[in-house]
Scaffold this motif. Structure first.
Motif, PDB file in Angstrom:
ATOM      1  N   VAL A   4       0.839  -1.206   0.000  1.00  0.00           N
ATOM      2  CA  VAL A   4       0.000   0.000   0.000  1.00  0.00           C
ATOM      3  C   VAL A   4       0.871   1.252   0.000  1.00  0.00           C
ATOM      4  N   PHE A   5       1.957   1.218   0.765  1.00  0.00           N
ATOM      5  CA  PHE A   5       2.872   2.370   0.792  1.00  0.00           C
ATOM      6  C   PHE A   5       3.504   2.593  -0.578  1.00  0.00           C
ATOM      7  N   VAL A   6       3.944   1.501  -1.214  1.00  0.00           N
ATOM      8  CA  VAL A   6       4.541   1.609  -2.553  1.00  0.00           C
ATOM      9  C   VAL A   6       3.524   2.184  -3.535  1.00  0.00           C
ATOM     10  N   LEU A 289      -3.616   4.346 -23.602  1.00  0.00           N
ATOM     11  CA  LEU A 289      -4.308   3.107 -23.245  1.00  0.00           C
ATOM     12  C   LEU A 289      -3.312   2.007 -22.862  1.00  0.00           C
ATOM     13  N   ILE A 290      -2.242   1.900 -23.621  1.00  0.00           N
ATOM     14  CA  ILE A 290      -1.223   0.892 -23.299  1.00  0.00           C
ATOM     15  C   ILE A 290      -0.589   1.210 -21.942  1.00  0.00           C
ATOM     16  N   ALA A 291      -0.308   2.500 -21.723  1.00  0.00           N
ATOM     17  CA  ALA A 291       0.263   2.892 -20.432  1.00  0.00           C
ATOM     18  C   ALA A 291      -0.716   2.627 -19.296  1.00  0.00           C
ATOM     19  N   ALA A 292      -2.013   2.789 -19.588  1.00  0.00           N
ATOM     20  CA  ALA A 292      -3.028   2.518 -18.566  1.00  0.00           C
ATOM     21  C   ALA A 292      -3.001   1.060 -18.148  1.00  0.00           C
ATOM     22  N   HIS A 293      -2.714   0.181 -19.106  1.00  0.00           N
ATOM     23  CA  HIS A 293      -2.657  -1.243 -18.783  1.00  0.00           C
ATOM     24  C   HIS A 293      -1.342  -1.627 -18.114  1.00  0.00           C
ATOM     25  N   MET A 294      -0.462  -0.654 -17.932  1.00  0.00           N
ATOM     26  CA  MET A 294       0.707  -0.854 -17.084  1.00  0.00           C
ATOM     27  C   MET A 294       0.438  -0.345 -15.671  1.00  0.00           C
ATOM     28  N   ILE A 295      -0.250   0.794 -15.576  1.00  0.00           N
ATOM     29  CA  ILE A 295      -0.478   1.387 -14.258  1.00  0.00           C
ATOM     30  C   ILE A 295      -1.566   0.629 -13.498  1.00  0.00           C
ATOM     31  N   ASN A 296      -2.556   0.082 -14.222  1.00  0.00           N
ATOM     32  CA  ASN A 296      -3.658  -0.611 -13.539  1.00  0.00           C
ATOM     33  C   ASN A 296      -3.198  -1.852 -12.767  1.00  0.00           C
ATOM     34  N   PRO A 297      -2.363  -2.733 -13.352  1.00  0.00           N
ATOM     35  CA  PRO A 297      -1.871  -3.870 -12.561  1.00  0.00           C
ATOM     36  C   PRO A 297      -1.032  -3.439 -11.360  1.00  0.00           C
ATOM     37  N   VAL A 299      -1.502  -0.701  -9.587  1.00  0.00           N
ATOM     38  CA  VAL A 299      -2.461  -0.271  -8.568  1.00  0.00           C
ATOM     39  C   VAL A 299      -3.115  -1.473  -7.905  1.00  0.00           C
ATOM     40  N   ALA A 300      -3.444  -2.500  -8.723  1.00  0.00           N
ATOM     41  CA  ALA A 300      -4.058  -3.713  -8.167  1.00  0.00           C
ATOM     42  C   ALA A 300      -3.101  -4.444  -7.229  1.00  0.00           C
ATOM     43  N   LEU A 301      -1.822  -4.546  -7.629  1.00  0.00           N
ATOM     44  CA  LEU A 301      -0.831  -5.226  -6.792  1.00  0.00           C
ATOM     45  C   LEU A 301      -0.597  -4.493  -5.473  1.00  0.00           C
ATOM     46  N   THR A 346      -7.809   7.193 -11.802  1.00  0.00           N
ATOM     47  CA  THR A 346      -8.824   7.011 -10.756  1.00  0.00           C
ATOM     48  C   THR A 346      -9.703   5.780 -10.919  1.00  0.00           C
ATOM     49  N   LEU A 347      -9.983   5.374 -12.153  1.00  0.00           N
ATOM     50  CA  LEU A 347     -10.932   4.267 -12.331  1.00  0.00           C
ATOM     51  C   LEU A 347     -10.492   2.970 -11.647  1.00  0.00           C
ATOM     52  N   PRO A 348      -9.196   2.601 -11.693  1.00  0.00           N
ATOM     53  CA  PRO A 348      -8.806   1.377 -10.967  1.00  0.00           C
ATOM     54  C   PRO A 348      -9.083   1.447  -9.465  1.00  0.00           C
ATOM     55  N   ILE A 349      -9.142   2.654  -8.919  1.00  0.00           N
ATOM     56  CA  ILE A 349      -9.389   2.820  -7.486  1.00  0.00           C
ATOM     57  C   ILE A 349     -10.881   2.892  -7.183  1.00  0.00           C
ATOM     58  N   PHE A 350     -11.615   3.684  -7.980  1.00  0.00           N
ATOM     59  CA  PHE A 350     -13.025   3.923  -7.673  1.00  0.00           C
ATOM     60  C   PHE A 350     -13.967   2.848  -8.214  1.00  0.00           C
TER      61      PHE A 350
END
Length: 432
Positions: A4-6, A289-297, A299-301, A346-350
């Motif tokens: 969570v800190f990371v 969009l490609i960058a979004a599919h890098m940031i989303n995982p 955020v999930a991790l 924000t979408l991966p969070i909300f």
């Protein structure tokens, strides 16, 4: 060091990079790649980079992006969008504030072709500002109208904002397009009422334009018929089930090119310029969009969505209260961040919170896209305001922001109405 800190440090770093005007895609690539590397190893980061890039680039649904962009660029380059303005101008230009109202209607029509707020503001700015200046309109009103009217491009379908939201949240593009129709008409009506109110209170803001006779009105409407027909065919085809959104984009682009060729307004040079501009815009969207599919995982991790969800549920605001809090956060972020960056960040969070609380994701998508529109004219970023400033160089930036304020308030009232009455967004999708 907890995940969570990371994740929190990573998102804070991303926000700093965006505020430093680092390109959105590059900032997300860097933070996403390094974050996954820290949390899951270098092999996972490089593997995800290659696999997600290929998977997204080969996604057939994304064809709608370049096709709708090409449709809008060709319509603008061949003067088809100007004919929408001419038709509205011939009808209501002679009433007080009529030129401003015609500009809003023209922006709405062009939005239905291009799906781009920036393109709408730029095109209508070049077309309408000179006309309103010629008839002694207040620069504050004229620039405010163009900047605010241009925001309709992200709400009235086909909308690039809805396509990006659908891809990021795995929702139906067609249902989102249908959900945006009534809110788009409602917002356009709110803008028209705002103009009427302003010109009633201060008649000097929008003097009357010249009268047009029946023949001139008929000629103007005849010129707009092909464009209106394309809008009806593409959106009506999606609604009736005749076309998928991808097929509708292809049909719309083909019809615009065909009409341009038949009327001889589309030369090879004009088509080349429109196609090149479409490629550049598409490449920018694809990179994001490609960058979004890098940031989303990443955020999930980091388990940030779960922590935010737990926090919002613990606050016990209920679905409605939580929705209001989320929209308020979007309104604040819109003052500093570009729309696509906000969606990706924000979408991966909300979204997990929205789904957990049983909030309809299609309705939520309409509300989010409308808040993104408000960010387009919110200081200090307000990209549409800067677009209009590039056309109206003699108008102070502060005056343009003052000019958009009444329209921003109209958007806020429209947002409140859509929150209070979800059926305004969900009725058409439910009929598909």
């Amino acid at each position: 060091m907890s995940s969570v800190f990371v994740g929190s440090v990573g998102l804070a770093l991303l926000l700093v990079l965006l505020l430093m005007r680092i390109p959105v895609a590059f900032a997300m690539f860097a933070v996403g790649f390094i974050g996954i590397w820290i949390l899951n190893g270098l092999q996972a980061a490089t593997g995800l980079l290659s696999s997600e890039t290929f998977a997204l680039a080969s996604n057939s649904e994304l064809i709608v992006v370049p096709l709708f962009i090409l449709m809008g660029n060709v319509a603008s380059a061949t003067g088809m969008s100007r004919k929408l303005y001419d038709a509205a101008y011939a009808t209501i230009g002679q009433v007080r504030g009529g030129l401003a109202s015609a500009t809003v209607i023209g922006c709405g029509g062009f939005a239905a072709l291009s799906g781009s707020s920036v393109a709408s503001a730029l095109t209508m700015g070049r077309t309408a500002l000179a006309e309103m200046d010629r008839f002694a309109y207040s620069p504050r009103l004229s620039t405010g109208v163009v900047a605010a009217g241009g925001t309709l491009g992200i709400l009235i379908p086909p909308s690039t904002g809805f396509v990006i939201y659908a891809i990021l949240t795995e929702q139906s593009i067609g249902r989102l397009f249908m959900a945006g129709i009534l809110p788009g008409i409602l917002l356009l009506t709110a803008f028209l009422l705002t103009i009427a109110l302003l010109c009633t209170l201060k008649p000097e803001l929008g003097p009357r334009g010249p009268k047009t006779n029946a023949r001139e009105k008929g000629r103007a409407f005849l010129g707009a018929v092909p464009i209106l027909a394309i809008v009806v065919i593409t959106i009506g085809g999606i609604y009736s089930g005749m076309f998928s959104p991808t097929e509708a984009a292809g049909v719309g682009a083909a019809l615009v090119i065909l009409i341009g060729a038949v009327t001889r307004t589309l030369t090879l040079r004009v088509f080349w310029d429109a196609a090149r501009s479409s490629i550049v815009t598409t490449a920018s969207v694809m990179l994001i969009l490609i960058a979004a599919h890098m940031i989303n995982p990443f955020v999930a991790l980091s388990h940030l969505p779960a922590e935010v969800s737990r926090l919002l549920v613990a606050l016990d605001f209920g679905p409605f209260g939580t929705l209001v809090v989320i929209l308020a956060i979007y309104l604040v972020l819109g003052c500093f961040l570009e729309g696509l960056a906000m969606l990706v960040l924000t979408l991966p969070i909300f979204m997990p919170v929205v789904l957990q609380l049983g909030i309809d994701p299609i309705w939520f998508g309409v509300l989010v896209v409308l808040t993104l529109e408000m960010g387009l004219i919110s200081p200090p970023v307000g990209i549409n305001v800067f677009i209009v400033k590039s056309v109206a160089r003699n108008v102070e930036l502060l005056d343009i922001f003052r000019g958009v304020l009444p329209f921003w308030l109209a958007m806020l009232l429209t947002l409140a109405l859509l929150v209070a009455v979800p059926s305004l967004s969900l009725w058409l999708p439910s009929m598909m």
